[in-house]
Design an enzyme around this catalytic site. Sequence first.
Site, mmCIF file in Angstrom:
data_model
loop_
_atom_site.group_PDB
_atom_site.id
_atom_site.type_symbol
_atom_site.label_atom_id
_atom_site.label_comp_id
_atom_site.label_asym_id
_atom_site.label_seq_id
_atom_site.Cartn_x
_atom_site.Cartn_y
_atom_site.Cartn_z
ATOM 1 C CD GLU A 224 -2.989 -1.220 2.230
ATOM 2 O OE1 GLU A 224 -2.750 -0.671 3.309
ATOM 3 O OE2 GLU A 224 -4.068 -1.794 1.969
ATOM 4 C CG ASP A 299 -7.809 -5.471 5.120
ATOM 5 O OD1 ASP A 299 -7.220 -5.598 6.194
ATOM 6 O OD2 ASP A 299 -8.084 -4.365 4.607
ATOM 7 C CD GLU A 327 -9.784 -1.465 8.199
ATOM 8 O OE1 GLU A 327 -8.858 -2.013 8.820
ATOM 9 O OE2 GLU A 327 -9.677 -1.086 7.026
HETATM 10 O O1 GCW Z 1 -6.956 -3.051 6.683
HETATM 11 C C1 GCW Z 1 -6.159 -2.255 5.878
HETATM 12 C C2 GCW Z 1 -6.500 -0.900 6.350
HETATM 13 C C3 GCW Z 1 -5.352 0.074 6.314
HETATM 14 C C4 GCW Z 1 -4.169 -0.571 7.013
HETATM 15 C C5 GCW Z 1 -3.788 -1.815 6.229
HETATM 16 C C6 GCW Z 1 -2.657 -2.582 6.873
HETATM 17 C C7 GCW Z 1 -2.448 0.373 8.381
HETATM 18 O O2 GCW Z 1 -7.595 -0.431 5.623
HETATM 19 O O3 GCW Z 1 -5.775 1.223 6.967
HETATM 20 O O4 GCW Z 1 -3.075 0.307 7.151
HETATM 21 O O5 GCW Z 1 -4.870 -2.695 6.164
HETATM 22 O O6 GCW Z 1 -2.963 -3.502 7.626
HETATM 23 O O7 GCW Z 1 -1.503 -2.271 6.649
#
Ligand code: GCW
Length: 607
Positions: A224, A299, A327
Amino acid sequence: MNKLKTFIALFVLCLAITASAEDGSRLWLRHEMPKDITLKIDPTMPDDDGYRISGRTVTARTEMGLLYGRYALLRGEQGESHPYYKLRILNHWDNIDGSIERGYAGKSIFWNNRLEIDHNLIEKYAEANASVGINGTVLNNVNASPKMLTRAYINKVKEVADILRPWGIKVYISVNFGSPKALGELKTADPLNPQVRRWWQKKAKEIYAAIPDFGGFLVKANSEGQPGPFDYGRTHADGANMLADALKPFGGIVMWRSFVYGAKHKGEDRVMQAVSEFADLDGQFRDNVILQSKNGPLDFQPREPYAPIFDQMKQTKQMAELQITQEYLGQGDHLAFLAPMWKEFFSFVEPSRLVGIAGVANIGLDTNWCGHHFAQANWYAFGRLAWNPTLSSKQIAEEWIDQTFTDDRLKMKDERYEKSNHISHSSSFISQMTSIMLRSREACVDYMMPLGLHHIFKFDHHMGPEPDGFKAEYPLEWCPIYYHKADSAGIGFDRSSRGTGATRQYREPYSTLYDSPTTCPERYLLWFHHLPWDYRTLSGRTLWEEMQYRYNRGVNEVEDFIRIWQEARPYIDEQRWQEVDNKLQKQLHDAQEWRDTCLGYFGSFAI
Ligand code: GCW
């Protein structure tokens, strides 16, 4: 020295728990400490921070064991108990400007633009962690600012470490892999460049000079948008080992995350990319590197099959990363007790395959610490399971409720409550609350992602549904339509051997079981298969009918939670009752929104 520190910790503990906390800042630490506890050190006990409790005598090999034992006694434990994992670590996704990534309880308790640390607050935080055996904490976001490695921030980390130390908690930090370059000190961050290696060695020395028991680094690299070894044509092993070598002389560890997609294997089914990137590196990591992976391969969805990377990395030390902050589970608004989700993970991944557990924290400056009173239970449950992954969700829920909601006054009421026939003759307040908690995650799954549908969440903030979500400017792997693949022929993601082949990453029997819709558990059906709308599910209903049934069931569950909460009103202080009730009303509204939006959208294909 250690004795003195633990004594101070115990003293503070007594002060803390005798103060009556009728304000919103209360945690589960509410019982009066019994006055007549005997503490004994026994050097013949196993070499860890475990304890033995017999009546009011706590025996342990270490001072920390005595501290843990005192809290265990408070929650009514008897007998012997030892920590399953040595590493029981919170991960704070706190940014140095005080904001928190995916935080729903206010700003950071550690960071603000003034670089001021609130010692009292950190002390309370330490106490809460120690009471459930958490012994490590990563103080900043994995999307790490390079500034974290500058003098001013290292000094602050030291300040926090000094407060946490008497409570047996080590500090760690997340580091930005590109730091030497980003801070303008070198032209490169190439892990094989000797200058870069020296830079990190010097940095480690500087940190350990300030914090001799510093734990180590957590790293998100080439994920990311974060920098990493790929930027220089190197591997994850090159990157992790370089940092591990720098920390090794001081006893530090590197927790290297496997949450990587869209880099080297861009375009491949997202859930397969971690295995694709890491499997070949198995056996190449230093012994002070631990690969840290999320419980599921995507995720932190409300339900995922376990991440097959836990099967694939046979010679690499591994840790599981669980997400305590919600989240994708209604954030600060929904009551969702996560112990059942984590237990589900452990039913697939043998706890002994791991060397530690990390939990992405849900803690912030809000007076009730976690935004939702019941979200505290997830912090509590994380600690308890990291200490003992064989505990049942029910036991953890009961312990938490008992310590959080029932003081003597409430217990008296509780007796009346049982007699009063408010809920039923046989059920007590604790069992009714336990029932809400134990059903809550499944309710969330029903109204957000029945039958394994996943990632139908709104872009960016991940709250609420957006089944038609597609934005050309975003990576396809962020778009809901990529995941549900609904069309007039059916719905679901074909990850079988006829589709992307993700099922092949699993060990047997799961590989075979998941590969066919007839043997795939229904909870994962649309995760692994694309099926026609009139496909017959086990209930005899068609797929479309079953989806409707489950969305409705989720909403009905929340209605039932509200009913139970209403009946419990006389037995909970008004402030907390009202606050939780407001949240439950919002949860019901959101659950209905999920149901109506998703059924409306999918119905346009199904009917
Ligand atoms: O779950 C996703 C999130 C991001 C997060 C990423 C990760 C810290 O939307 O906000 O960033 O994973 O785990 O690196």
